[in-house]
Motif scaffolding. Sequence first.
Motif, PDB file in Angstrom:
ATOM      1  N   GLU A  83       0.845  -1.192   0.000  1.00 48.11           N
ATOM      2  CA  GLU A  83       0.000   0.000   0.000  1.00 48.11           C
ATOM      3  C   GLU A  83       0.879   1.240   0.000  1.00 48.11           C
ATOM      4  O   GLU A  83       2.092   1.166   0.230  1.00 48.11           O
ATOM      5  CB  GLU A  83      -0.911   0.013   1.232  1.00 48.11           C
ATOM      6  N   MET A  84       0.277   2.379  -0.269  1.00 45.72           N
ATOM      7  CA  MET A  84       1.003   3.636  -0.165  1.00 45.72           C
ATOM      8  C   MET A  84       1.257   3.942   1.312  1.00 45.72           C
ATOM      9  O   MET A  84       0.422   3.621   2.156  1.00 45.72           O
ATOM     10  CB  MET A  84       0.214   4.766  -0.815  1.00 45.72           C
ATOM     11  N   PRO A  85       2.391   4.554   1.649  1.00 44.91           N
ATOM     12  CA  PRO A  85       2.653   4.885   3.053  1.00 44.91           C
ATOM     13  C   PRO A  85       1.693   5.960   3.551  1.00 44.91           C
ATOM     14  O   PRO A  85       1.196   6.782   2.788  1.00 44.91           O
ATOM     15  CB  PRO A  85       4.096   5.389   3.031  1.00 44.91           C
ATOM     16  N   ARG A  98       5.560  13.571   7.543  1.00 49.08           N
ATOM     17  CA  ARG A  98       6.054  12.856   8.720  1.00 49.08           C
ATOM     18  C   ARG A  98       5.792  11.356   8.604  1.00 49.08           C
ATOM     19  O   ARG A  98       6.682  10.531   8.879  1.00 49.08           O
ATOM     20  CB  ARG A  98       5.378  13.394   9.989  1.00 49.08           C
ATOM     21  N   GLU A  99       4.561  10.988   8.198  1.00 46.99           N
ATOM     22  CA  GLU A  99       4.222   9.566   8.111  1.00 46.99           C
ATOM     23  C   GLU A  99       5.065   8.845   7.061  1.00 46.99           C
ATOM     24  O   GLU A  99       5.519   7.722   7.282  1.00 46.99           O
ATOM     25  CB  GLU A  99       2.737   9.405   7.798  1.00 46.99           C
ATOM     26  N   GLY A 121      11.537   6.140   5.661  1.00 49.38           N
ATOM     27  CA  GLY A 121      12.826   6.819   5.663  1.00 49.38           C
ATOM     28  C   GLY A 121      12.974   7.845   4.565  1.00 49.38           C
ATOM     29  O   GLY A 121      14.016   8.511   4.464  1.00 49.38           O
ATOM     30  N   ALA A 122      11.957   8.021   3.720  1.00 48.68           N
ATOM     31  CA  ALA A 122      12.049   8.901   2.555  1.00 48.68           C
ATOM     32  C   ALA A 122      11.683  10.344   2.901  1.00 48.68           C
ATOM     33  O   ALA A 122      10.722  10.592   3.630  1.00 48.68           O
ATOM     34  CB  ALA A 122      11.143   8.396   1.439  1.00 48.68           C
ATOM     35  N   ASP A 123      12.437  11.278   2.360  1.00 45.59           N
ATOM     36  CA  ASP A 123      12.078  12.692   2.382  1.00 45.59           C
ATOM     37  C   ASP A 123      11.353  13.008   1.080  1.00 45.59           C
ATOM     38  O   ASP A 123      11.764  12.552   0.000  1.00 45.59           O
ATOM     39  CB  ASP A 123      13.323  13.567   2.495  1.00 45.59           C
ATOM     40  N   THR A 129      12.741  12.966  -2.612  1.00 44.14           N
ATOM     41  CA  THR A 129      13.867  13.893  -2.722  1.00 44.14           C
ATOM     42  C   THR A 129      15.124  13.384  -2.040  1.00 44.14           C
ATOM     43  O   THR A 129      16.202  13.940  -2.246  1.00 44.14           O
ATOM     44  CB  THR A 129      13.501  15.261  -2.126  1.00 44.14           C
ATOM     45  N   GLY A 130      15.028  12.355  -1.223  1.00 42.25           N
ATOM     46  CA  GLY A 130      16.210  11.845  -0.539  1.00 42.25           C
ATOM     47  C   GLY A 130      15.834  10.973   0.638  1.00 42.25           C
ATOM     48  O   GLY A 130      14.667  10.676   0.880  1.00 42.25           O
ATOM     49  N   GLY A 131      16.853  10.568   1.387  1.00 45.01           N
ATOM     50  CA  GLY A 131      16.637   9.693   2.526  1.00 45.01           C
ATOM     51  C   GLY A 131      16.897   8.247   2.170  1.00 45.01           C
ATOM     52  O   GLY A 131      16.682   7.819   1.038  1.00 45.01           O
TER      53      GLY A 131
END
Length: 264
Positions: free
Chosen positions: A136-138, A154-155, A161-163, A190-192
Amino acid sequence: MLHRRKTYTIRPERLQEFTEFFHTYLYPLQISHGARLVGRWVNEAEDEVIAIWEYRDREHYEQVDRDVRGSTLRREAMKKRARLGKNLYIKSTEDFLTATGVYAPPRAIVSVTAYITNEAGEVLLVRNLHRGDTYEMPGGQVENHESILDAVKREVKEETGADVTIEGITGIYQNVSSHVLCVAFRGTYTGGELRPQEGETAEVGFFDLNRENIDTYIKREHFQLRTLDAMDPHYFPHALYKVRPYELISRYDGNAPSALSGQN
């Protein structure tokens, strides 16, 4: 509504062990089959834990109970309890309660989820521990005094762990059975460093997801619906603001993603 009060007598020194057992097995067993946890409490002596569950009616409770008893997770819970020892909790009792009136304003739970893509156009998906049958989507629940934009970022960060940056709202979905209103977003990675969230997500990754193969990954129809809507999005106007005095925090007119402004 029907409420079930479950009372566990425990040894105080095993409170932490029992809490972990509850969150890993007892809680997901109930919510994955349609029950809602009203609350969970421990007394001052830390030798009694009370959980109150909510069901639509007696028939709903009996259906949930049948589903729980036939589930794989329950068999895993029984094996885990045997390894921990039967005195993980000394005994448990339950009784049923019905409300004598309505003493609070109507309540709805607001949650958020996000369709996040990387440079290759792959989609960020998670597999949760308590919904192991599907990707599922986070996403998750909006906390008190938190904006939906802050909540979705935040979720996603907590679960994967993704930004991310957020482009807009792609849909609003209401689960009238559990009083949950879900706001779905689309955004960009974008990162993480990707990593599962301990105790929550079992697997995290980017997948080459499309309309033809969505059944391979996302098994539940309501998760499919919000994902398909986000693939070719039509963004909704929205605004965040305060009152007394009025302060506009951010405004998005529903056109180009670049119009989303004022994000924290």
